[in-house]
Design a protein around this motif. Structure first.
Motif, PDB file in Angstrom:
ATOM      1  N   CYS A 267       3.459  10.967  -4.200  1.00 29.91           N
ATOM      2  CA  CYS A 267       2.735   9.698  -4.230  1.00 29.91           C
ATOM      3  C   CYS A 267       1.257   9.881  -4.503  1.00 29.91           C
ATOM      4  CB  CYS A 267       2.960   8.931  -2.924  1.00 29.91           C
ATOM      5  SG  CYS A 267       4.594   8.219  -2.806  1.00 29.91           S
ATOM      6  N   GLY A 268       0.945  10.606  -5.521  1.00 31.22           N
ATOM      7  CA  GLY A 268      -0.436  10.607  -5.974  1.00 31.22           C
ATOM      8  C   GLY A 268      -1.203  11.888  -5.827  1.00 31.22           C
TER       9      GLY A 268
ATOM     10  N   ASP B 102      11.506   6.878  -0.678  1.00 29.37           N
ATOM     11  CA  ASP B 102      10.407   6.966   0.278  1.00 29.37           C
ATOM     12  C   ASP B 102       9.217   7.637  -0.392  1.00 29.37           C
ATOM     13  OD1 ASP B 102      12.019   5.878   2.264  1.00 29.37           O
ATOM     14  OD2 ASP B 102      12.728   7.847   2.909  1.00 29.37           O
ATOM     15  N   CYS B 103       8.028   7.160  -0.080  1.00 32.22           N
ATOM     16  CA  CYS B 103       6.817   7.764  -0.629  1.00 32.22           C
ATOM     17  C   CYS B 103       6.374   8.990   0.152  1.00 32.22           C
ATOM     18  CB  CYS B 103       5.678   6.742  -0.652  1.00 32.22           C
ATOM     19  SG  CYS B 103       5.940   5.419  -1.835  1.00 32.22           S
TER      20      CYS B 103
ATOM     21  N   THR C  20       8.165   2.505   1.293  1.00 33.16           N
ATOM     22  CA  THR C  20       9.451   2.629   0.620  1.00 33.16           C
ATOM     23  C   THR C  20       9.473   1.712  -0.594  1.00 33.16           C
ATOM     24  OG1 THR C  20      10.599   3.146   2.678  1.00 33.16           O
ATOM     25  CG2 THR C  20      11.952   2.299   0.887  1.00 33.16           C
ATOM     26  N   VAL C  21      10.032   2.208  -1.685  1.00 38.99           N
ATOM     27  CA  VAL C  21      10.279   1.411  -2.880  1.00 38.99           C
ATOM     28  C   VAL C  21      11.772   1.107  -2.896  1.00 38.99           C
ATOM     29  CG1 VAL C  21      10.249   1.398  -5.399  1.00 38.99           C
ATOM     30  CG2 VAL C  21       8.403   2.523  -4.145  1.00 38.99           C
ATOM     31  N   ARG C  22      12.126  -0.158  -3.106  1.00 41.54           N
ATOM     32  CA  ARG C  22      13.542  -0.552  -3.133  1.00 41.54           C
ATOM     33  C   ARG C  22      13.872  -1.170  -4.487  1.00 41.54           C
ATOM     34  NH1 ARG C  22      17.668  -1.710   0.846  1.00 41.54           N
ATOM     35  NH2 ARG C  22      19.143  -3.233   0.034  1.00 41.54           N
ATOM     36  N   LEU C  23      14.983  -0.754  -5.028  1.00 44.12           N
ATOM     37  CA  LEU C  23      15.487  -1.233  -6.306  1.00 44.12           C
ATOM     38  C   LEU C  23      16.883  -1.792  -6.064  1.00 44.12           C
ATOM     39  CD1 LEU C  23      15.611  -1.223  -9.460  1.00 44.12           C
ATOM     40  CD2 LEU C  23      16.377   1.139  -9.273  1.00 44.12           C
ATOM     41  N   GLU C  24      17.156  -2.980  -6.617  1.00 41.05           N
ATOM     42  CA  GLU C  24      18.475  -3.594  -6.471  1.00 41.05           C
ATOM     43  C   GLU C  24      18.921  -4.151  -7.812  1.00 41.05           C
ATOM     44  OE1 GLU C  24      18.503  -6.653  -3.505  1.00 41.05           O
ATOM     45  OE2 GLU C  24      17.301  -5.463  -2.121  1.00 41.05           O
TER      46      GLU C  24
ATOM     47  N   ALA D 218       0.862  -1.183   0.000  1.00 44.85           N
ATOM     48  CA  ALA D 218       0.000   0.000   0.000  1.00 44.85           C
ATOM     49  C   ALA D 218       0.896   1.229   0.000  1.00 44.85           C
ATOM     50  CB  ALA D 218      -0.899   0.012   1.236  1.00 44.85           C
ATOM     51  N   VAL D 219       0.575   2.191  -0.836  1.00 44.96           N
ATOM     52  CA  VAL D 219       1.376   3.410  -0.919  1.00 44.96           C
ATOM     53  C   VAL D 219       0.914   4.359   0.177  1.00 44.96           C
ATOM     54  CG1 VAL D 219       2.061   5.339  -2.369  1.00 44.96           C
ATOM     55  CG2 VAL D 219       1.720   3.096  -3.379  1.00 44.96           C
TER      56      VAL D 219
END
Length: 159
Positions: free
Chosen positions: A137-138, A126-127, A72-76, A66-67
């Motif tokens: 975030c929207g 971070d959102c 937090t969105v994580r990219l690796e 849920a936003v």
């Protein structure tokens, strides 16, 4: 969610398309600044893996269920090269060498760690409104592909 990346520059576009498709079901709209920033970060980290290692890599994307302001969105990006990522100082005429500077300027946190015979480079977004402008975030999205986004004094447009 993960995507295997071949050591081919064409994979960067495929990684962006894959990340956009994952956003579709996450509650993060493609035209939000958060999505624009995430796609740019995908592009930079996958480009670094493809160009600087010559090895296959794996792109991992962790999206919140849920936003919320605490999400937090994580990219690796994990690859099989032991070469550490090295930020470079690029002058005005240089066409490359700005990837990690962009990651540093756009991500809320980033780093890397050695893992076995390779490494993992990660970043997080971070959102929450306090880390980004109020439209992160929207609330008040920017039209996708048509307007530049600014963050921490950096203006960019993800295409």
């Amino acid at each position: 969610m993960q995507l295997e990346i071949r050591p081919d520059p064409a994979e960067v576009g495929r990684a962006r398309r894959w990340a956009r498709s994952r956003l579709a079901g996450s509650g993060i709209q493609a035209d939000e600044p958060l999505a624009e920033t995430l796609i740019l970060l995908v592009s930079e980290l996958v480009t670094n893996a493809v160009v600087h290692t010559g090895c296959p890599a794996v792109l991992l994307l962790s999206l919140p269920h849920a936003v919320t302001d605490e999400a937090t969105v994580r990219l690796e990006v994990a690859d099989r090269s032991v070469r550490a990522p090295v930020p470079r100082c690029a002058d005005d005429d240089t066409t490359g060498g700005r990837g990690l500077a962009l990651v540093d300027g756009l991500a809320d946190r980033w780093g890397w760690s050695a893992e076995g015979a390779g490494k993992r480079i990660w970043c997080e977004l971070d959102c929450g409104a306090e880390s980004r402008d109020a439209s992160a975030c929207g609330s008040g999205a920017v039209p996708y592909g048509g307007a530049a986004t600014a963050r921490a004094g950096i203006a960019y447009e993800a295409v």
